[in-house]
Design a protein around this motif. Structure first.
Motif, PDB file in Angstrom:
ATOM      1  N   LYS A   2       0.860  -1.376  -0.356  1.00  0.00           N
ATOM      2  CA  LYS A   2      -0.126   0.182  -0.228  1.00  0.00           C
ATOM      3  C   LYS A   2       0.790   1.597  -0.171  1.00  0.00           C
ATOM      4  N   LYS A   3       0.426   2.087  -0.599  1.00  0.00           N
ATOM      5  CA  LYS A   3       0.989   3.566  -0.694  1.00  0.00           C
ATOM      6  C   LYS A   3       1.051   4.388   0.361  1.00  0.00           C
ATOM      7  N   LYS A   4       2.508   4.604   0.960  1.00  0.00           N
ATOM      8  CA  LYS A   4       1.837   5.362   2.550  1.00  0.00           C
ATOM      9  C   LYS A   4       2.009   6.389   2.393  1.00  0.00           C
ATOM     10  N   ALA A   5       1.210   7.020   3.174  1.00  0.00           N
ATOM     11  CA  ALA A   5       0.014   8.322   3.215  1.00  0.00           C
ATOM     12  C   ALA A   5       0.280   9.626   3.955  1.00  0.00           C
ATOM     13  N   VAL A   6       1.212  10.687   3.106  1.00  0.00           N
ATOM     14  CA  VAL A   6       2.020  11.950   3.780  1.00  0.00           C
ATOM     15  C   VAL A   6       0.984  13.103   3.605  1.00  0.00           C
ATOM     16  N   VAL A   7       1.000  13.538   4.555  1.00  0.00           N
ATOM     17  CA  VAL A   7       0.309  14.624   4.798  1.00  0.00           C
ATOM     18  C   VAL A   7       1.265  15.955   4.390  1.00  0.00           C
ATOM     19  N   VAL A   8       1.187  16.981   3.673  1.00  0.00           N
ATOM     20  CA  VAL A   8       2.090  18.340   3.416  1.00  0.00           C
ATOM     21  C   VAL A   8       0.841  19.498   4.366  1.00  0.00           C
ATOM     22  N   LEU A   9       1.599  19.886   4.911  1.00  0.00           N
ATOM     23  CA  LEU A   9       1.273  20.802   6.270  1.00  0.00           C
ATOM     24  C   LEU A   9       0.801  22.512   5.639  1.00  0.00           C
ATOM     25  N   ASP A  10      -0.355  22.486   5.405  1.00  0.00           N
ATOM     26  CA  ASP A  10      -1.214  24.143   4.792  1.00  0.00           C
ATOM     27  C   ASP A  10      -0.811  24.700   6.162  1.00  0.00           C
ATOM     28  N   TYR A  11      -0.440  26.056   6.345  1.00  0.00           N
ATOM     29  CA  TYR A  11      -0.559  27.036   7.191  1.00  0.00           C
ATOM     30  C   TYR A  11      -0.077  28.328   6.857  1.00  0.00           C
ATOM     31  N   GLY A  12      -0.701  28.169   5.139  1.00  0.00           N
ATOM     32  CA  GLY A  12      -0.561  29.828   4.454  1.00  0.00           C
ATOM     33  C   GLY A  12       0.882  30.006   4.067  1.00  0.00           C
ATOM     34  N   SER A  13       1.780  28.865   3.959  1.00  0.00           N
ATOM     35  CA  SER A  13       3.486  29.459   3.265  1.00  0.00           C
ATOM     36  C   SER A  13       3.628  28.602   1.906  1.00  0.00           C
ATOM     37  N   GLY A  14       3.780  29.859   0.889  1.00  0.00           N
ATOM     38  CA  GLY A  14       4.219  29.471  -0.186  1.00  0.00           C
ATOM     39  C   GLY A  14       3.623  28.286  -1.095  1.00  0.00           C
ATOM     40  N   ASN A  15       4.275  27.906  -2.274  1.00  0.00           N
ATOM     41  CA  ASN A  15       3.549  27.231  -3.369  1.00  0.00           C
ATOM     42  C   ASN A  15       3.531  26.055  -2.764  1.00  0.00           C
ATOM     43  N   LEU A  16       2.392  25.087  -1.924  1.00  0.00           N
ATOM     44  CA  LEU A  16       2.524  24.027  -1.977  1.00  0.00           C
ATOM     45  C   LEU A  16       2.835  22.537  -2.556  1.00  0.00           C
ATOM     46  N   ARG A  17       1.691  23.211  -3.981  1.00  0.00           N
ATOM     47  CA  ARG A  17       1.397  22.377  -5.264  1.00  0.00           C
ATOM     48  C   ARG A  17       2.809  21.857  -5.322  1.00  0.00           C
ATOM     49  N   SER A  18       3.434  22.202  -6.159  1.00  0.00           N
ATOM     50  CA  SER A  18       4.680  22.004  -5.725  1.00  0.00           C
ATOM     51  C   SER A  18       5.481  20.514  -5.089  1.00  0.00           C
ATOM     52  N   ALA A  19       5.597  21.268  -3.766  1.00  0.00           N
ATOM     53  CA  ALA A  19       5.359  20.035  -3.342  1.00  0.00           C
ATOM     54  C   ALA A  19       4.630  18.937  -3.027  1.00  0.00           C
ATOM     55  N   VAL A  20       3.874  18.864  -3.053  1.00  0.00           N
ATOM     56  CA  VAL A  20       2.725  17.807  -2.844  1.00  0.00           C
ATOM     57  C   VAL A  20       2.808  16.966  -4.777  1.00  0.00           C
ATOM     58  N   ARG A  21       3.733  17.962  -5.524  1.00  0.00           N
ATOM     59  CA  ARG A  21       3.783  16.363  -6.624  1.00  0.00           C
ATOM     60  C   ARG A  21       4.359  16.280  -6.854  1.00  0.00           C
ATOM     61  N   ALA A  22       5.991  16.557  -6.031  1.00  0.00           N
ATOM     62  CA  ALA A  22       7.121  15.974  -6.061  1.00  0.00           C
ATOM     63  C   ALA A  22       6.848  14.837  -4.709  1.00  0.00           C
ATOM     64  N   VAL A  23       5.813  14.658  -3.905  1.00  0.00           N
ATOM     65  CA  VAL A  23       5.708  13.729  -3.516  1.00  0.00           C
ATOM     66  C   VAL A  23       4.876  13.273  -3.638  1.00  0.00           C
ATOM     67  N   GLU A  24       3.886  13.164  -4.378  1.00  0.00           N
ATOM     68  CA  GLU A  24       2.842  12.154  -4.946  1.00  0.00           C
ATOM     69  C   GLU A  24       3.984  11.239  -5.637  1.00  0.00           C
ATOM     70  N   ARG A  25       5.202  11.876  -6.733  1.00  0.00           N
ATOM     71  CA  ARG A  25       6.389  11.128  -8.054  1.00  0.00           C
ATOM     72  C   ARG A  25       7.008  10.505  -6.777  1.00  0.00           C
ATOM     73  N   ALA A  26       7.328  11.234  -5.658  1.00  0.00           N
ATOM     74  CA  ALA A  26       8.306  10.280  -4.812  1.00  0.00           C
ATOM     75  C   ALA A  26       7.088   8.331  -4.491  1.00  0.00           C
TER      76      ALA A  26
END
Length: 212
Positions: free
Chosen positions: A3-27
């Motif tokens: 099963k794929k590991k579940a990661v939370v990218v913490l959204d607290y109003g800082s910066g462009n989070l989409r690139s981090a989300v996409r990169a971890v999905e690709r990982a």
């Protein structure tokens, strides 16, 4: 198929989070972008991003109870990855423009302005990786992408043999040495942006996801 590991990218109003989300999905992980503390505590891995001023990031983090989520995860040996200012806030305090801000205090030390002829430090740089690293497996000799004016210029945590000492990676900009990454049990952090560091950054994120 595991099963794929579940990661939370913490959204607290800082910066462009989409690139981090996409990169971890690709990982290879499934990723949720949320500011919910309970989701952040429950995930297999928590990624704490951060862009901009230290004080603003800490204010945003406190607004979603981020320091508590980070602390509770680490107390249970559950993985956390901090990136850029998301790494800096893990230290005791930050000083910007003479203003001192308390951090999450997972490590002693101060985030301060780099003492280099040209600031910000912006662009690709090599890093000085310690032996035994899991984070940099396969990419120890690669270059990573940095954008920052502040950093941790001395490492202050002494374990005196009581626990396994953290693995600290260094980088140099304009003759000034600063902490580029830390591996400390379940707590990993990078000053550079792995999500903007091409294949090397992608491999590093994959190393993290595989460690979860």
């Amino acid at each position: 198929m595991s099963k794929k590991k579940a990661v939370v990218v913490l959204d607290y109003g800082s910066g462009n989070l989409r690139s981090a989300v996409r990169a971890v999905e690709r990982a290879g992980a499934t990723v949720t972008l949320t500011g919910d503390r309970h989701a952040a505590e429950a995930a297999d891995g928590l990624l704490v991003p951060g862009v901009g001023a230290y004080a603003a990031c800490m204010a945003g983090l406190r607004a979603v109870d981020g320091p508590r989520a980070i602390g509770r995860r680490l107390a249970g040996g559950r993985p956390v990855l901090g990136i850029c200012v998301g790494m800096q806030v893990l230290f005791e305090r930050g000083v910007e423009h003479g203003v001192e801000t308390e951090g999450c205090d997972e490590w002693p030390g101060v985030v301060e302005r780099l003492q280099a002829p040209v600031v910000p430090h912006m662009g690709w740089n090599t890093v000085d990786v310690p032996t035994g690293t899991r984070m940099f497996a396969g990419v120890a000799d690669e270059r990573f992408y940095f954008v920052h004016s502040y950093g941790v210029r001395s490492w202050e945590l002494e374990t005196n043999g009581r626990t396994t000492p953290p693995l600290v990676t260094w980088a140099d900009h304009g003759g000034d040495r600063f902490v580029a990454a830390v591996e400390n049990g379940p707590l990993w952090a990078t000053q550079f942006h792995p999500e903007k560091s091409g294949d090397a950054g992608a491999q590093l994120l994959q190393n993290w996801v595989q460690s979860l």
